[in-house]
Design an enzyme around this catalytic site. Structure first.
Site, PDB file in Angstrom:
ATOM      1  N   ARG A   1      -3.797 -10.040   4.739  1.00  0.00           N
ATOM      2  CA  ARG A   1      -4.136 -10.004   3.314  1.00  0.00           C
ATOM      3  C   ARG A   1      -2.892  -9.538   2.555  1.00  0.00           C
ATOM      4  O   ARG A   1      -2.501  -8.377   2.668  1.00  0.00           O
ATOM      5  CB  ARG A   1      -5.309  -9.051   3.102  1.00  0.00           C
TER       6      ARG A   1
ATOM      7  N   LYS B   1       0.811  -1.222   0.000  1.00  0.00           N
ATOM      8  CA  LYS B   1       0.000   0.000   0.000  1.00  0.00           C
ATOM      9  C   LYS B   1       0.842   1.268   0.000  1.00  0.00           C
ATOM     10  O   LYS B   1       2.019   1.254   0.316  1.00  0.00           O
ATOM     11  CB  LYS B   1      -0.978  -0.033   1.178  1.00  0.00           C
TER      12      LYS B   1
HETATM   13  C1  8Y4 Z   1      -0.884  -1.836  -4.431  1.00  0.00           C
HETATM   14  C2  8Y4 Z   1      -1.668  -2.925  -4.426  1.00  0.00           C
HETATM   15  C3  8Y4 Z   1      -1.260  -0.704  -3.748  1.00  0.00           C
HETATM   16  C4  8Y4 Z   1      -2.878  -2.912  -3.755  1.00  0.00           C
HETATM   17  C5  8Y4 Z   1      -2.461  -0.669  -3.093  1.00  0.00           C
HETATM   18  C6  8Y4 Z   1      -3.272  -1.777  -3.100  1.00  0.00           C
HETATM   19  C7  8Y4 Z   1      -8.018  -4.309   1.828  1.00  0.00           C
HETATM   20  C8  8Y4 Z   1      -9.074  -5.082   1.325  1.00  0.00           C
HETATM   21  C9  8Y4 Z   1      -8.140  -3.971  -0.287  1.00  0.00           C
HETATM   22  C10 8Y4 Z   1      -7.751  -4.355   3.226  1.00  0.00           C
HETATM   23  C11 8Y4 Z   1      -9.573  -5.898   3.398  1.00  0.00           C
HETATM   24  C12 8Y4 Z   1      -5.251  -2.662  -2.029  1.00  0.00           C
HETATM   25  C13 8Y4 Z   1     -10.098  -5.439  -0.915  1.00  0.00           C
HETATM   26  C14 8Y4 Z   1      -6.587  -2.159  -1.659  1.00  0.00           C
HETATM   27  N1  8Y4 Z   1      -7.442  -3.633   0.801  1.00  0.00           N
HETATM   28  N2  8Y4 Z   1      -9.844  -5.871   2.091  1.00  0.00           N
HETATM   29  N3  8Y4 Z   1      -9.140  -4.850  -0.006  1.00  0.00           N
HETATM   30  N4  8Y4 Z   1      -8.564  -5.172   3.955  1.00  0.00           N
HETATM   31  N5  8Y4 Z   1     -10.315  -6.665   4.216  1.00  0.00           N
HETATM   32  N6  8Y4 Z   1      -4.483  -1.661  -2.475  1.00  0.00           N
HETATM   33  O1  8Y4 Z   1      -6.876  -3.678   3.779  1.00  0.00           O
HETATM   34  O2  8Y4 Z   1      -4.933  -3.804  -1.950  1.00  0.00           O
HETATM   35  S1  8Y4 Z   1      -7.868  -3.364  -1.886  1.00  0.00           S
END
Ligand code: 8Y4
Length: 256
Positions: free
Chosen positions: A237, A203
């Site tokens: 996750r 993130k």
């Molecule tokens: C690079 C890759 C940069 C991915 C940002 C991201 C969460 C989630 C997401 C979380 C739960 C993400 C669906 C965002 N984050 N579900 N989902 N908890 N429960 N960003 O923190 O991965 S998506």
């Protein structure tokens, strides 16, 4: 929890065969790496992302759920839409991961009418605009109060407590300062009495702290997973399953 994205690809035949196949291949790799749960998402909930229609989300998800039905690990579906939840549950999903904590009309009922587990996550605002200027007086207390309320609402709707988990929602309507405040005091979320899930992998807070681009954030991701685990997170996750498991073996050696 290994992350599986079902994103459309531009070079396919107009159908979704290739994007499904790639998602399934990736899912199988994550299982080989030791994933004990998969989170399958077809609608990007990343900051600034546009919504995807129900029909399109299902066209992406259902072939992947179908292909993974005998994969040996439980399948979570990342969606905030009740229609998608219902179809995913019918297709064999074991868990709903809702970044909106079942606030959409009808979402509580869909989950209550089933036997699946559900993750209730905190988000301030909505994905498209949530990072514009999030404001809190006390982020930890506000997120805990929100999650306590959603646990209570879910229980009243008939979703038993042993089906619930909670997540403070790193990056969902939070500045770096808010995210760090939550990570520092992640142990205080244990007071809610249901398992804690944490998602920090790759993130932007890790990018801000290290200056690294998204594809080079494995080490800071693993570091943040270790911190979360040491502060009581039960489910992580992550994108990098193998490396995270290696690090967690050391955490585990210290005992529960
Ligand atoms: C690079 C890759 C940069 C991915 C940002 C991201 C969460 C989630 C997401 C979380 C739960 C993400 C669906 C965002 N984050 N579900 N989902 N908890 N429960 N960003 O923190 O991965 S998506």
């Amino acid at each position: 929890m290994g992350i599986v994205n079902v994103t459309p690809d531009s070079f396919s035949d107009g159908g979704h065969f290739f994007s499904s196949e790639r998602a399934v291949d990736h899912a199988m790799q994550l299982i080989e790496q030791g994933a004990e749960l998969l989170d399958i998402g077809a609608e990007s909930t990343r900051p600034g992302a546009q919504a995807v229609e129900v029909e399109e989300e299902l066209r992406r998800l259902l072939p992947v759920l179908d292909a993974l039905s005998d994969c040996g690990v439980p399948l979570s579906v990342d969606t905030l839409k009740p229609e998608v939840m219902r179809a995913a549950i019918e297709a064999g999903a074991d868990m709903i991961n809702d970044v909106n904590a079942l606030r959409a009309k009808g979402a509580l009922q869909v989950v209550a009418d089933s036997a699946v587990a559900v993750c209730l996550m905190h988000m301030q605002g909505e994905p498209r605009t949530m990072q514009h200027s999030p404001v809190y007086q006390d982020v930890v207390n506000e997120v805990i109060s929100f999650l306590a309320e959603r646990i209570s609402v879910a229980e009243q709707a008939g979703i038993q407590r042993n089906r619930l988990m909670i997540d403070p929602g790193f990056g969902f309507g939070k500045t770096l300062e808010h995210n760090l405040g939550m990570l520092k005091r992640l142990d205080s979320f244990a007071s809610l009495g249901v398992p804690l899930l944490a998602g920090l992998s790759r993130k932007s807070m890790l990018g801000i702290l290290t200056g690294l681009p998204v594809m080079e954030r494995m080490v800071p991701s693993v570091a943040s997973a270790v911190i979360a685990a040491m502060k009581g997170a039960k489910i992580l996750r992550v994108h990098d399953v193998k490396e995270t498991r290696q690090a967690l073996q050391i955490v585990g050696a210290l005992g529960e």
